[in-house]
Design a protein around this motif. Structure first.
Motif, mmCIF file in Angstrom:
data_model
loop_
_atom_site.group_PDB
_atom_site.id
_atom_site.type_symbol
_atom_site.label_atom_id
_atom_site.label_comp_id
_atom_site.label_asym_id
_atom_site.label_seq_id
_atom_site.Cartn_x
_atom_site.Cartn_y
_atom_site.Cartn_z
ATOM 1 N N PHE A 35 0.922 -1.618 -0.421
ATOM 2 C CA PHE A 35 -0.430 -0.177 -0.197
ATOM 3 C C PHE A 35 0.907 1.553 -0.203
ATOM 4 C CE2 PHE A 35 -2.189 -2.781 2.095
ATOM 5 C CZ PHE A 35 -3.330 -3.103 0.681
ATOM 6 N N GLY A 36 2.347 1.053 -0.316
ATOM 7 C CA GLY A 36 3.188 1.906 -0.383
ATOM 8 C C GLY A 36 2.387 3.594 -0.919
ATOM 9 N N GLY A 37 2.388 3.407 -2.734
ATOM 10 C CA GLY A 37 1.600 3.748 -3.429
ATOM 11 C C GLY A 37 -0.025 5.224 -2.638
ATOM 12 N N SER A 38 0.020 4.291 -2.110
ATOM 13 C CA SER A 38 -1.459 4.524 -1.441
ATOM 14 C C SER A 38 -1.124 5.987 -0.210
ATOM 15 C CB SER A 38 -2.490 3.859 -0.637
ATOM 16 O OG SER A 38 -3.448 4.588 0.262
ATOM 17 N N VAL A 39 0.324 5.527 0.696
ATOM 18 C CA VAL A 39 -0.098 5.935 1.621
ATOM 19 C C VAL A 39 1.219 7.284 1.136
ATOM 20 C CG1 VAL A 39 2.137 5.752 3.564
ATOM 21 C CG2 VAL A 39 0.553 4.339 3.097
ATOM 22 N N LEU A 40 2.160 7.174 -0.092
ATOM 23 C CA LEU A 40 3.068 8.259 -0.516
ATOM 24 C C LEU A 40 1.270 9.449 -0.522
ATOM 25 C CD1 LEU A 40 5.647 9.253 -1.167
ATOM 26 C CD2 LEU A 40 5.750 8.694 -2.833
ATOM 27 N N SER A 41 0.652 9.079 -2.260
ATOM 28 C CA SER A 41 0.237 9.548 -2.076
ATOM 29 C C SER A 41 -0.983 10.795 -1.384
ATOM 30 C CB SER A 41 -0.465 9.307 -3.094
ATOM 31 O OG SER A 41 -1.689 8.305 -3.082
ATOM 32 N N SER A 42 -1.291 9.530 -0.265
ATOM 33 C CA SER A 42 -2.203 10.385 1.217
ATOM 34 C C SER A 42 -1.118 11.705 1.653
ATOM 35 C CB SER A 42 -2.112 9.239 1.420
ATOM 36 O OG SER A 42 -2.674 8.479 1.515
ATOM 37 N N LEU A 43 0.254 11.018 1.742
ATOM 38 C CA LEU A 43 1.122 12.168 2.446
ATOM 39 C C LEU A 43 1.494 13.445 1.556
ATOM 40 C CD1 LEU A 43 3.840 10.005 3.678
ATOM 41 C CD2 LEU A 43 2.345 11.794 5.456
ATOM 42 N N MET A 44 1.191 12.851 -0.093
ATOM 43 C CA MET A 44 1.520 14.625 -0.691
ATOM 44 C C MET A 44 0.691 15.745 -0.940
ATOM 45 S SD MET A 44 3.684 11.804 -4.254
ATOM 46 C CE MET A 44 3.941 13.310 -4.929
ATOM 47 N N ARG A 127 0.988 6.767 -6.768
ATOM 48 C CA ARG A 127 1.077 6.279 -6.168
ATOM 49 C C ARG A 127 0.562 4.668 -6.960
ATOM 50 N NH1 ARG A 127 -4.862 5.667 -5.761
ATOM 51 N NH2 ARG A 127 -4.785 8.028 -4.490
ATOM 52 N N GLY A 128 1.061 4.796 -8.717
ATOM 53 C CA GLY A 128 1.045 3.560 -9.225
ATOM 54 C C GLY A 128 2.589 2.719 -8.941
ATOM 55 N N ALA A 129 3.755 3.288 -8.365
ATOM 56 C CA ALA A 129 5.303 3.150 -7.789
ATOM 57 C C ALA A 129 4.907 3.292 -6.630
ATOM 58 C CB ALA A 129 6.140 3.675 -9.445
ATOM 59 N N GLY A 130 4.556 3.492 -5.312
ATOM 60 C CA GLY A 130 4.794 3.589 -4.591
ATOM 61 C C GLY A 130 5.878 3.214 -3.642
ATOM 62 N N GLY A 131 5.456 1.463 -3.437
ATOM 63 C CA GLY A 131 6.242 0.876 -2.934
ATOM 64 C C GLY A 131 7.892 1.177 -3.187
ATOM 65 N N GLY A 132 7.865 0.930 -4.301
ATOM 66 C CA GLY A 132 9.204 1.703 -4.805
ATOM 67 C C GLY A 132 10.231 2.148 -4.014
ATOM 68 N N LEU A 133 9.318 3.626 -4.843
ATOM 69 C CA LEU A 133 9.058 5.714 -4.389
ATOM 70 C C LEU A 133 10.481 5.684 -2.414
ATOM 71 C CD1 LEU A 133 7.723 7.556 -6.266
ATOM 72 C CD2 LEU A 133 9.877 7.064 -6.541
ATOM 73 N N ILE A 134 9.458 4.263 -1.950
ATOM 74 C CA ILE A 134 9.976 4.510 -0.272
ATOM 75 C C ILE A 134 10.220 3.563 0.272
ATOM 76 C CG2 ILE A 134 7.986 6.189 0.087
ATOM 77 C CD1 ILE A 134 6.013 3.566 1.035
ATOM 78 N N SER A 135 11.214 2.838 -1.184
ATOM 79 C CA SER A 135 11.839 1.583 -0.966
ATOM 80 C C SER A 135 12.946 1.814 0.835
ATOM 81 C CB SER A 135 12.521 0.684 -1.550
ATOM 82 O OG SER A 135 13.129 1.557 -2.321
ATOM 83 N N ASN A 136 13.137 3.295 0.672
ATOM 84 C CA ASN A 136 14.561 3.290 1.615
ATOM 85 C C ASN A 136 13.926 3.117 2.961
ATOM 86 O OD1 ASN A 136 16.192 4.130 -0.596
ATOM 87 N ND2 ASN A 136 17.304 5.593 0.867
ATOM 88 N N PHE A 137 12.233 3.563 3.542
ATOM 89 C CA PHE A 137 11.776 3.265 4.974
ATOM 90 C C PHE A 137 11.405 2.512 4.671
ATOM 91 C CE2 PHE A 137 12.203 7.656 3.758
ATOM 92 C CZ PHE A 137 13.024 8.501 4.562
ATOM 93 N N GLU A 138 10.636 1.733 3.659
ATOM 94 C CA GLU A 138 10.209 0.595 3.811
ATOM 95 C C GLU A 138 10.886 -0.518 4.628
ATOM 96 O OE1 GLU A 138 10.064 -3.928 2.291
ATOM 97 O OE2 GLU A 138 10.292 -1.891 0.748
ATOM 98 N N GLN A 139 13.232 -0.470 3.620
ATOM 99 C CA GLN A 139 13.823 -1.360 4.824
ATOM 100 C C GLN A 139 13.387 -0.660 6.026
ATOM 101 O OE1 GLN A 139 16.694 -0.506 1.225
ATOM 102 N NE2 GLN A 139 15.455 -1.552 -0.146
#
Lengths: 265, 265, 265
Positions: A35-44, A127-139
């Protein structure tokens, strides 16, 4: 169909080890991945980033898949999806959801800002690539910290293709493209699925954009053209790793050093 | 006039190298550097942090400057601004925008929270010195991670003077200062510009606040007064580096160790 | 009563050293420690995270306590609270505020999302254990960065018990528990205080949940049951450190390695 997204998580490196050390961190990391895309776009957009937790069904489904993959006795669930045809199906379905996410992100951004096409591109991409874009924080949730690399420094193929998609759908939304939205969605999805399946079957990690990128890099950013290296990486692992390194010749690097020395003197 | 902000980005250490490795990360980092104050203050007030992308003209201008500085053939654009009088002009203009940003931040916070003077100071400070305050994350975009230092641990002179400005404009906004706002803005801007130009011309990095800080530190925080060291750093690089190290005598350090040992036993 | 929260900050490792290097970073870190729950839950609900600065009285009180503890001559203030009975009182009061925070978080989340029980648990947890959950970033302010550990990977006892509390109060809020809210609050607070005081008096860091966790871990996540190690850590320092390591036997670790090798091949 969303299940497909959830299945790709265990292929993230280090996820299995964390699943033993701390099931909770593993679960949270998996949720961020899905759900990284959803989280990131909501934050934005200044909206509650926990909104994704509201859809209990999705979370329950994702958690079930997560549980079955990591803790199923005999690893049966995982073995099923390691079977190539099934993995191709799942990977294809995942790409279909990508198109939905991008268009939803673009439309969502448009409802907040009028005629802000950069915001539309950014939110659609997030939204589309959220998991990748926040990968630093997911790690970071899993105790891994790799500051020297991120998806902006070395974009992986999925992140790149999502950016292209976000630009296309933004142009279409603002009526700059002479094509109906459902046609564009269909064509883009077909392109995504075909490329993904091809990359998985040929185990190639060469981006179809490599020649265009090289040309643009040469034209606008003075990058030296080098023969693109075809690396034998597994296409599955290409989600988290870099696809195309922009290697620069020794001559170029020298030029950079000279400029740098000049600028910091 | 805003252009002036954009021109100072390439002086950030490591920016040139990133411009070759990944133009996109370089661009994003430059945008965070230029619009960091807007992003940070939006986040603090629960507003969309992407709002700065809405102003297409500003982004286009900043991107043009970024492009010309990093990728202009023969480095011509950069060479122009390395010419001292032009650099003084740009640096002076940058300080003028700082005043605008602080007052805008203070007024914006006041429209959200009534009589919350700490929020006003915080938002005014964040808007004015945003690029510096989020420097850890701006560096992360470029693959650099320096957790051992940040602008709160060792405030640079611009961040300090912005904090002083935020306090002054908050006091003025709440009518604690017997001075009209435009007069305060004028005086503060003159102070900023004069100090900045002096620091650039004398290549000194000594903060004009150093004696006051030393006195306050001695009075309230038991810091030992040491002769302030005048370091011969370039004033240009003082944006990102520390200005005044609070060195403590050996005697004091011993006291700290004793206290620490006692507290963690 | 809130004062009690503020008093536990100096026990955070490294805080004393920062108090000498940079009073401002020390103060900001202390504020994040005290109001971390408020900041985190605001971020999660898309509200201004600076809202906690609006309550001038609270900030003033917290700042006074912070100042007296770190900079009081002869360390008198700190010495008072190092006196065991007083420390027990303060620790007990801190646990009482935890109950308030959790119920406030659950109710706040319910006012934003209807029937989203996962959001209620998450926000209640974040409000109650905020300082711990954002400890990575609170440490970053002090120039410390420990990515290999976080409260999700190795939950400390306070974070665990807050999670249990958030689940209980969410169930009660949705009328799944046959108990009135004030009774649940009373029982939960008594449990918190008794456990905390016991842990401080016996200097034991064994979580009361350890047997339940081991059983659940064994049942659901295939973890091997090991004799729980009673470590002689100070109960005071248990706020920031891990309480129960999930050690796995050599046999289990081998199984993990096999699975991992299989999955990443």
């Amino acid at each position: 169909m969303l299940t497909s997204v959830y299945i790709s998580f265990p292929f993230v490196s280090g996820a299995v080890e964390v699943s033993v050390r701390s099931p909770f961190a593993c679960w949270f990391s998996a949720m961020l991945y899905c759900f990284g895309g959803s989280v990131l776009s909501s934050l934005m957009l200044g909206e509650p980033p926990v909104a994704f937790l509201e859809k209990n069904t999705n979370i329950l489904l994702a958690s079930s898949v997560w549980y079955l993959i990591f803790y199923c006795p005999q690893d049966m669930f995982y073995r099923c999806f390691a079977f190539l045809p099934l993995r191709l199906l799942v990977a294809g379905m995942k790409e279909v959801t990508r198109t939905w996410k991008i268009t939803a992100g673009v439309a969502h951004a448009d409802s907040h800002f009028k005629n802000a096409w950069l915001v539309m591109v950014a939110v659609g991409w997030a939204r589309g690539a959220g998991g990748g874009l926040i990968s630093n924080f997911e790690q970071l949730v899993r105790g891994v910290w790799k500051p020297e690399t991120n998806e902006l420094l070395k974009m992986s193929y999925p992140v790149k293709v999502t950016l292209v998609g976000a630009v296309l759908f933004t142009l279409q939304h603002n009526q700059y493209l002479p094509i109906a939205r459902h046609n564009l969605m269909f064509l883009y999805t077909v392109f995504l699925v075909v490329t993904k399946v091809t990359m998985m079957l040929t185990r190639s990690a060469t981006s179809p954009f490599a020649p265009i990128e090289a040309a643009l890099g040469h034209m606008f950013f003075g990058m030296q053209q080098t023969p693109s290296k075809v690396k034998g990486e597994s296409a599955v692992s290409s989600n988290g790793s870099s696809v195309c390194e922009q290697s620069s010749s020794g001559q170029h690097r020298d030029g950079v050093k000279k400029r740098q020395a000049k600028k910091t003197e």
